[in-house]
Scaffold this motif. Structure first.
Motif, PDB file in Angstrom:
ATOM      1  N   THR A   1       0.831  -1.195   0.000  1.00 44.24           N
ATOM      2  CA  THR A   1       0.000   0.000   0.000  1.00 44.24           C
ATOM      3  C   THR A   1       0.870   1.250   0.000  1.00 44.24           C
ATOM      4  O   THR A   1       1.914   1.284   0.662  1.00 44.24           O
ATOM      5  CB  THR A   1      -0.978   0.027   1.190  1.00 44.24           C
ATOM      6  N   SER A   2       0.390   2.272  -0.712  1.00 47.75           N
ATOM      7  CA  SER A   2       1.124   3.543  -0.739  1.00 47.75           C
ATOM      8  C   SER A   2       0.876   4.343   0.537  1.00 47.75           C
ATOM      9  O   SER A   2       1.446   5.411   0.707  1.00 47.75           O
ATOM     10  CB  SER A   2       0.699   4.373  -1.960  1.00 47.75           C
ATOM     11  N   SER A   3       0.006   3.831   1.412  1.00 49.40           N
ATOM     12  CA  SER A   3      -0.259   4.542   2.673  1.00 49.40           C
ATOM     13  C   SER A   3       0.818   4.211   3.694  1.00 49.40           C
ATOM     14  O   SER A   3       1.405   3.127   3.671  1.00 49.40           O
ATOM     15  CB  SER A   3      -1.599   4.101   3.261  1.00 49.40           C
ATOM     16  N   ALA A   4       1.006   5.170   4.616  1.00 46.33           N
ATOM     17  CA  ALA A   4       1.902   4.894   5.737  1.00 46.33           C
ATOM     18  C   ALA A   4       1.245   3.870   6.666  1.00 46.33           C
ATOM     19  O   ALA A   4       1.883   2.943   7.156  1.00 46.33           O
ATOM     20  CB  ALA A   4       2.189   6.190   6.492  1.00 46.33           C
ATOM     21  N   GLY A   5      -0.043   4.042   6.903  1.00 41.56           N
ATOM     22  CA  GLY A   5      -0.790   3.129   7.788  1.00 41.56           C
ATOM     23  C   GLY A   5      -1.504   2.075   6.951  1.00 41.56           C
ATOM     24  O   GLY A   5      -2.242   2.418   6.032  1.00 41.56           O
ATOM     25  N   PRO A   6      -1.305   0.792   7.248  1.00 40.18           N
ATOM     26  CA  PRO A   6      -1.891  -0.253   6.414  1.00 40.18           C
ATOM     27  C   PRO A   6      -3.298  -0.681   6.824  1.00 40.18           C
ATOM     28  O   PRO A   6      -3.869  -1.599   6.245  1.00 40.18           O
ATOM     29  CB  PRO A   6      -0.925  -1.426   6.640  1.00 40.18           C
ATOM     30  N   ASP A   7      -3.902  -0.007   7.818  1.00 41.02           N
ATOM     31  CA  ASP A   7      -5.140  -0.509   8.432  1.00 41.02           C
ATOM     32  C   ASP A   7      -6.250  -0.777   7.420  1.00 41.02           C
ATOM     33  O   ASP A   7      -7.012  -1.723   7.562  1.00 41.02           O
ATOM     34  CB  ASP A   7      -5.645   0.471   9.507  1.00 41.02           C
ATOM     35  N   ARG A   8      -6.321   0.072   6.354  1.00 39.30           N
ATOM     36  CA  ARG A   8      -7.465  -0.082   5.456  1.00 39.30           C
ATOM     37  C   ARG A   8      -7.359  -1.341   4.604  1.00 39.30           C
ATOM     38  O   ARG A   8      -8.311  -1.736   3.940  1.00 39.30           O
ATOM     39  CB  ARG A   8      -7.617   1.169   4.598  1.00 39.30           C
ATOM     40  N   LEU A   9      -6.187  -1.984   4.621  1.00 39.48           N
ATOM     41  CA  LEU A   9      -6.051  -3.249   3.888  1.00 39.48           C
ATOM     42  C   LEU A   9      -6.117  -4.454   4.822  1.00 39.48           C
ATOM     43  O   LEU A   9      -6.011  -5.587   4.358  1.00 39.48           O
ATOM     44  CB  LEU A   9      -4.738  -3.272   3.107  1.00 39.48           C
TER      45      LEU A   9
ATOM     46  N   PRO B   1      -7.864  18.098   5.874  1.00 41.28           N
ATOM     47  CA  PRO B   1      -8.344  16.920   5.143  1.00 41.28           C
ATOM     48  C   PRO B   1      -7.255  15.861   4.891  1.00 41.28           C
ATOM     49  O   PRO B   1      -6.928  15.580   3.736  1.00 41.28           O
ATOM     50  CB  PRO B   1      -8.853  17.526   3.843  1.00 41.28           C
ATOM     51  N   HIS B   2      -6.731  15.279   5.938  1.00 38.90           N
ATOM     52  CA  HIS B   2      -5.775  14.155   5.816  1.00 38.90           C
ATOM     53  C   HIS B   2      -4.636  14.521   4.855  1.00 38.90           C
ATOM     54  O   HIS B   2      -4.405  13.824   3.867  1.00 38.90           O
ATOM     55  CB  HIS B   2      -6.503  12.889   5.352  1.00 38.90           C
ATOM     56  N   LEU B   3      -3.958  15.604   5.192  1.00 41.52           N
ATOM     57  CA  LEU B   3      -2.884  16.065   4.297  1.00 41.52           C
ATOM     58  C   LEU B   3      -1.552  16.273   5.017  1.00 41.52           C
ATOM     59  O   LEU B   3      -0.588  16.770   4.416  1.00 41.52           O
ATOM     60  CB  LEU B   3      -3.301  17.388   3.600  1.00 41.52           C
TER      61      LEU B   3
ATOM     62  N   GLY C   1      -2.833  10.399  13.450  1.00 37.01           N
ATOM     63  CA  GLY C   1      -2.769   8.936  13.339  1.00 37.01           C
ATOM     64  C   GLY C   1      -3.928   8.437  12.493  1.00 37.01           C
ATOM     65  O   GLY C   1      -3.868   8.432  11.254  1.00 37.01           O
ATOM     66  N   ARG C   2      -5.010   8.057  13.174  1.00 35.30           N
ATOM     67  CA  ARG C   2      -6.238   7.653  12.502  1.00 35.30           C
ATOM     68  C   ARG C   2      -7.409   8.157  13.336  1.00 35.30           C
ATOM     69  O   ARG C   2      -7.352   8.143  14.571  1.00 35.30           O
ATOM     70  CB  ARG C   2      -6.331   6.123  12.386  1.00 35.30           C
ATOM     71  N   GLY C   3      -8.492   8.565  12.655  1.00 31.89           N
ATOM     72  CA  GLY C   3      -9.639   9.138  13.351  1.00 31.89           C
ATOM     73  C   GLY C   3     -10.142   8.301  14.513  1.00 31.89           C
ATOM     74  O   GLY C   3     -10.294   8.796  15.640  1.00 31.89           O
TER      75      GLY C   3
ATOM     76  N   ILE D   1       8.160   7.440   4.679  1.00 31.72           N
ATOM     77  CA  ILE D   1       8.185   8.488   3.639  1.00 31.72           C
ATOM     78  C   ILE D   1       7.603   9.812   4.165  1.00 31.72           C
ATOM     79  O   ILE D   1       8.048  10.888   3.804  1.00 31.72           O
ATOM     80  CB  ILE D   1       7.382   8.026   2.399  1.00 31.72           C
ATOM     81  N   LEU D   2       6.569   9.706   5.001  1.00 34.06           N
ATOM     82  CA  LEU D   2       5.842  10.918   5.400  1.00 34.06           C
ATOM     83  C   LEU D   2       6.271  11.451   6.765  1.00 34.06           C
ATOM     84  O   LEU D   2       5.766  12.493   7.209  1.00 34.06           O
ATOM     85  CB  LEU D   2       4.327  10.616   5.446  1.00 34.06           C
ATOM     86  N   ASP D   3       7.181  10.750   7.431  1.00 31.99           N
ATOM     87  CA  ASP D   3       7.488  11.082   8.840  1.00 31.99           C
ATOM     88  C   ASP D   3       7.836  12.552   9.061  1.00 31.99           C
ATOM     89  O   ASP D   3       7.276  13.217   9.936  1.00 31.99           O
ATOM     90  CB  ASP D   3       8.674  10.251   9.350  1.00 31.99           C
TER      91      ASP D   3
HETATM   92  C1  OXD Z   1      -1.136   8.224   4.645  1.00 29.75           C
HETATM   93  C2  OXD Z   1      -1.634   7.551   5.845  1.00 29.75           C
HETATM   94  O1  OXD Z   1      -0.375   7.602   3.895  1.00 29.75           O
HETATM   95  O2  OXD Z   1      -2.349   8.224   6.615  1.00 29.75           O
HETATM   96  O3  OXD Z   1      -1.523   9.395   4.397  1.00 29.75           O
HETATM   97  O4  OXD Z   1      -1.376   6.358   6.049  1.00 29.75           O
END
Ligand code: OXD
Length: 328
Positions: free
Chosen positions: A73-81, A280-282, A232-234, A99-101
């Motif tokens: 996943t291109s996300s930092a957090g894998p929870d949605r997968l 908005p999650h940016l 983090g996450r909502g 990448i986003l730290d």
């Molecule tokens: C992201 C995340 O990649 O929140 O923006 O995981």
């Protein structure tokens, strides 16, 4: 070296797949493409880019992927997968840790300074052409609690620590701390210790253990005037409890970049609440960030094709990557 079948599912934007074609046999299928289950049935690697759509989970149930060995996943957090069927599947799951730290840490700092230096009022007064002298608050000498001391939380702690803030953390289980953290508490300690901090900075991934971690009781025990930031996450925080505390004048500011429901509905009371910063999650999305995500993806595909160890493998039980190998 074999040429693996790689399926790329662009959910939001799309990565540049041209450089990947030198390493893998790449197929692209959008979430609502009727071919998605077929493509998934034969894929050896799956890349879900920029978001998550239930179509991937639905296609998964139909395709029952046999050949699949790796999901990224291109996300930092894998929870949605981490839906049950993928959690149980033997394939390795990797995420875009690291990448986003730096950008997320800078964003947290920007939010905290916006509150302490009262920049939101300054911008309003400027719009009104109104000269109004006010006192602001210092950052140095404050105490911060970082909830979730993974790579984002640690980077955040380093930044605040360098500016004279005493930083402690909350981790999966209490352990001896090393700089930038002065102490590392387990989640059970949170209600007892949260009142000792001026800043509560939430950077925890979403997992069964972190859902609701910053709940109503924790919010109630926060120090009067505390500033809260969630990147983090909502669902890690109780948004209603935070809103009530902010409206009652018990908190010094709440900045939420991630939400239980994204996008945040237009009629949400958060938009109009004084002392709230709604984004908005940016937090991590600075200019050029997709290029950095693509570089990581390229390196992962290279390693996958060469049969080498992948970067940032997710521990499916705990819901985050525990590897800390430096990404390209
Ligand atoms: C992201 C995340 O990649 O929140 O923006 O995981």
């Amino acid at each position: 070296m074999t040429t693996p079948h790689l399926l790329v599912v662009p959910v939001g934007s799309s990565p540049d797949v041209a450089p990947l074609r030198e390493l893998a046999d790449v197929r692209v299928a959008h979430p609502h493409d009727p071919d998605l289950p077929d493509a998934l049935a034969t894929a050896e690697g799956l890349v879900v880019w920029d978001g998550f759509d239930v179509a991937v989970e639905r296609a998964w149930e139909t395709a029952r992927p046999q050949a699949l060995r790796w999901v990224h996943t291109s996300s930092a957090g894998p929870d949605r997968l981490l839906f049950p069927a993928l959690r149980a599947h033997p394939s390795r799951l990797t995420c875009s840790r690291g990448i986003l730290d730096a950008d997320i840490a800078e964003y947290v700092l920007a939010c905290v300074l916006a509150f302490l230096k009262d920049l939101t009022t300054t911008v309003r007064r400027q719009d009104e052409h109104r000269w109004q002298h006010r006192l602001t608050r210092s950052l140095a000498g404050r105490r911060a609690l970082v909830v979730g001391a993974g790579s984002i939380g640690t980077r955040t702690a380093q930044l605040f620590s360098a500016l004279g803030v005493d930083v402690d953390g909350v981790v999966r289980s209490a352990r001896p701390a090393a700089p930038p953290f002065g102490a590392l508490f387990g989640p059970d300690a949170l209600p007892d210790v949260v009142g000792d901090y001026d800043l509560v900075l939430v950077a925890a991934p979403l997992s069964p253990a972190t859902r609701g971690l910053v709940g109503a009781q924790v919010v109630q025990r926060m120090r009067p005037g505390a500033v809260v930031v969630n990147v983090g996450r909502g669902p890690v925080v109780d948004e209603d409890a935070l809103l009530a505390a902010l409206r009652a004048g018990r908190l010094g500011g709440v900045a939420l970049d991630v939400w239980s429901t994204e996008p945040l509905p237009a009629d949400s009371p958060w938009w109009d609440t004084p002392g709230a910063l709604v984004s908005p999650h940016l937090a991590g999305d600075s200019e050029g960030f997709t290029g950095r995500l693509e570089l990581l993806l390229h390196e992962q595909v290279r390693r996958f094709a060469a049969g080498q160890e992948l970067l940032h493998v997710v521990d499916k039980e705990h819901g985050y990557a525990i590897t800390s190998t430096v990404a390209p």
